[in-house]
Design a protein around this motif. Structure first.
Motif, mmCIF file in Angstrom:
data_model
loop_
_atom_site.group_PDB
_atom_site.id
_atom_site.type_symbol
_atom_site.label_atom_id
_atom_site.label_comp_id
_atom_site.label_asym_id
_atom_site.label_seq_id
_atom_site.Cartn_x
_atom_site.Cartn_y
_atom_site.Cartn_z
ATOM 1 N N LEU A 1 -19.860 13.142 -3.193
ATOM 2 C CA LEU A 1 -20.972 12.734 -4.047
ATOM 3 C C LEU A 1 -20.492 12.482 -5.475
ATOM 4 O O LEU A 1 -20.968 11.556 -6.146
ATOM 5 C CB LEU A 1 -22.063 13.806 -4.034
ATOM 6 C CG LEU A 1 -22.667 14.125 -2.659
ATOM 7 C CD1 LEU A 1 -23.768 15.177 -2.779
ATOM 8 C CD2 LEU A 1 -23.216 12.856 -2.001
ATOM 9 N N ALA A 2 -19.540 13.289 -5.937
ATOM 10 C CA ALA A 2 -19.007 13.094 -7.281
ATOM 11 C C ALA A 2 -18.299 11.750 -7.387
ATOM 12 O O ALA A 2 -18.437 11.036 -8.402
ATOM 13 C CB ALA A 2 -18.055 14.227 -7.644
ATOM 14 N N SER A 3 -17.551 11.376 -6.348
ATOM 15 C CA SER A 3 -16.850 10.090 -6.381
ATOM 16 C C SER A 3 -17.844 8.931 -6.351
ATOM 17 O O SER A 3 -17.651 7.923 -7.046
ATOM 18 C CB SER A 3 -15.871 9.986 -5.218
ATOM 19 O OG SER A 3 -16.543 9.938 -3.971
ATOM 20 N N ALA A 4 -18.912 9.066 -5.566
ATOM 21 C CA ALA A 4 -19.920 8.005 -5.491
ATOM 22 C C ALA A 4 -20.618 7.824 -6.834
ATOM 23 O O ALA A 4 -20.876 6.694 -7.277
ATOM 24 C CB ALA A 4 -20.938 8.323 -4.403
ATOM 25 N N GLN A 5 -20.918 8.925 -7.490
ATOM 26 C CA GLN A 5 -21.558 8.842 -8.808
ATOM 27 C C GLN A 5 -20.638 8.164 -9.817
ATOM 28 O O GLN A 5 -21.084 7.352 -10.643
ATOM 29 C CB GLN A 5 -21.940 10.245 -9.290
ATOM 30 C CG GLN A 5 -23.113 10.854 -8.524
ATOM 31 C CD GLN A 5 -23.376 12.298 -8.904
ATOM 32 O OE1 GLN A 5 -22.444 13.044 -9.253
ATOM 33 N NE2 GLN A 5 -24.629 12.712 -8.850
ATOM 34 N N SER A 6 -19.363 8.486 -9.762
ATOM 35 C CA SER A 6 -18.413 7.863 -10.684
ATOM 36 C C SER A 6 -18.251 6.373 -10.377
ATOM 37 O O SER A 6 -18.141 5.554 -11.298
ATOM 38 C CB SER A 6 -17.053 8.565 -10.604
ATOM 39 O OG SER A 6 -17.148 9.914 -11.018
#
Length: 413
Positions: free
Chosen positions: A96-101
């Protein structure tokens, strides 16, 4: 074509090198600055990618910690970890952190492909809303697909090039776009109708193995009680030319996939009021194998009139599979812990794992490491280790069947 890779671990780094070798420019991103710095200098942390192979593609690779550099990529492959929480539930934090970035840097016309193993619905239910925070529409402004990784560390007979690549896009156009990306590095792309089909196919592959490993492990425990050689049983059953596929018993399952992936599906199944009892039972059986191996070690020492407490036990091989140094979910760690709890003086030898920091141990040299040893336990059978020499020097318990053909009298699982 310019390819962005998010996550430079066991999946991402081999992908990066393969695309670069195919003539693509690669932007490799990882949140670990130390890893990125080493890669820039041509130092690989993955055994399947030797430094020399990495050096051969450095001119085509840019390694970075900055997501903004992915804006120029034609396609972005997400290969971040999908571990379990301490409660054995899916941890989508890194994903999820990578998708947000990525939402802050993706542009119109790009193709985004998720490779991280996860439960059905992750691409559509989690990746889509996060990526669409960019103001772009998935399936319209950018292509989105799921393509499960099929990396088997240390394997050379089936590679990224020769292993069929399953691809499921949000739309038919997304599938075609993702297939076009993989055509650079894969000989055979297998398109499926949806991301959910691709997501579940990966789980089925690994659960199939998990269930069958659990079955043969349970048979091994029963055979031990009955005084029957389980290895001979498996060999005999394997002579049937149809309807049977041999699986080998062992101390448990390791690696990122087999001990982890089934829990992603059992967790998701609860949303549908379904208890996946068969899958969960397999997980329980495999998690119990280190305890059975401890019992076998205790019996081996007892038959030699020695207690576990105070005995010097050498664990031979601690990585999760032969020929590599991958420690993810290795059953050897549990066996080491259990032996220590019983009071054993534990050491280990593994040519691929120089140090176990959490245990305060370093791999001992051979054959000196056998001096004074009361019991050697072969947990992982590395091909470069002289197992015959071990059995000739000390009492040996072989959990992998590595010594069966040697006629040395080593105790078997």
């Amino acid at each position: 074509m310019k390819i962005g890779i998010v996550g430079l671990g066991y999946v991402g780094l081999p992908l990066s090198v393969s695309f670069a070798e195919a003539g693509c420019d690669v932007i490799g991103l990882d949140v670990d600055p130390g890893k990125v710095s080493a890669l820039r200098e041509g130092r690989s942390h993955i055994e399947d990618i030797p430094d020399a192979r990495l050096a051969g593609v450095l001119e085509r690779c840019v390694f970075t910690t900055r997501y903004v550099e992915l804006h120029d990529a034609d396609a972005i492959l997400v290969c971040v970890p999908t571990p379990l929480t301490p409660n054995r539930e899916p941890d989508l934090g890194p994903l999820l952190a990578s998708a947000q970035s990525l939402a802050g840097v993706i542009r119109r016309g790009q193709t985004v492909i998720l490779e991280s193993t996860t439960f059905p619905g992750t691409t559509r239910e989690h990746m889509v809303p996060l990526l669409e925070e960019s103001g772009l529409r998935a399936g319209e402004d950018f292509a989105l697909a799921f393509s499960p990784e099929r990396v088997d560390p240390g394997r050379t007979d089936y590679t990224l090039r020769t292993t069929p690549k399953v691809v499921g896009g949000l739309t038919a156009g997304c599938t075609a776009a993702a297939a076009g990306v993989y055509a650079h590095v894969c000989d055979h792309v297998v398109p499926v109708s949806t991301p959910e089909v691709a997501e579940l196919s990966k789980l089925l592959e690994n659960i199939f193995r998990s269930v069958n490993i659990a079955l043969v492990n349970e048979m091994a425990m029963l055979a031990d009680r009955m005084g029957i050689d389980i290895w001979e049983v498996v060999e005999a059953a394997s002579t049937k030319p149809y309807g049977f596929m041999p699986f080998q018993p062992g101390p448990g399952m390791g690696g990122h996939c087999l001990p982890v992936d089934p829990f992603y599906l059992t967790w998701k199944a609860r949303e549908y009021d379904l208890s996946t009892e068969f899958i969960e039972l397999a997980g329980k059986v495999n998690q119990q194998m280190p305890y059975f191996c401890l019992e076998r070690a205790e019996r081996a020492l007892n038959d030699a009139s020695k207690p576990v407490k105070g005995s010097k036990i050498l664990v031979v091989g601690v990585s999760y599979k032969a020929g590599v140094g991958d420690m993810r979910e290795s059953p050897a760690l549990k066996i080491l812990k259990l032996l220590r709890e019983r009071g054993a003086e534990v050491s280990y030898h593994d040519p691929h794992v120089p140090e176990l920091v959490d245990f305060g141990l370093r791999s001992v040299d051979m054959p000196a490491g056998l001096d004074g040893t009361d019991l050697a336990v072969i947990v992982t059978a590395h091909p470069t280790v002289d197992h015959r020499a071990i059995t000739e020097r000390t009492l040996t318990l072989d959990l992998r069947g590595a010594t069966r053909s040697l006629g040395t009298g080593a105790l078997q699982l």
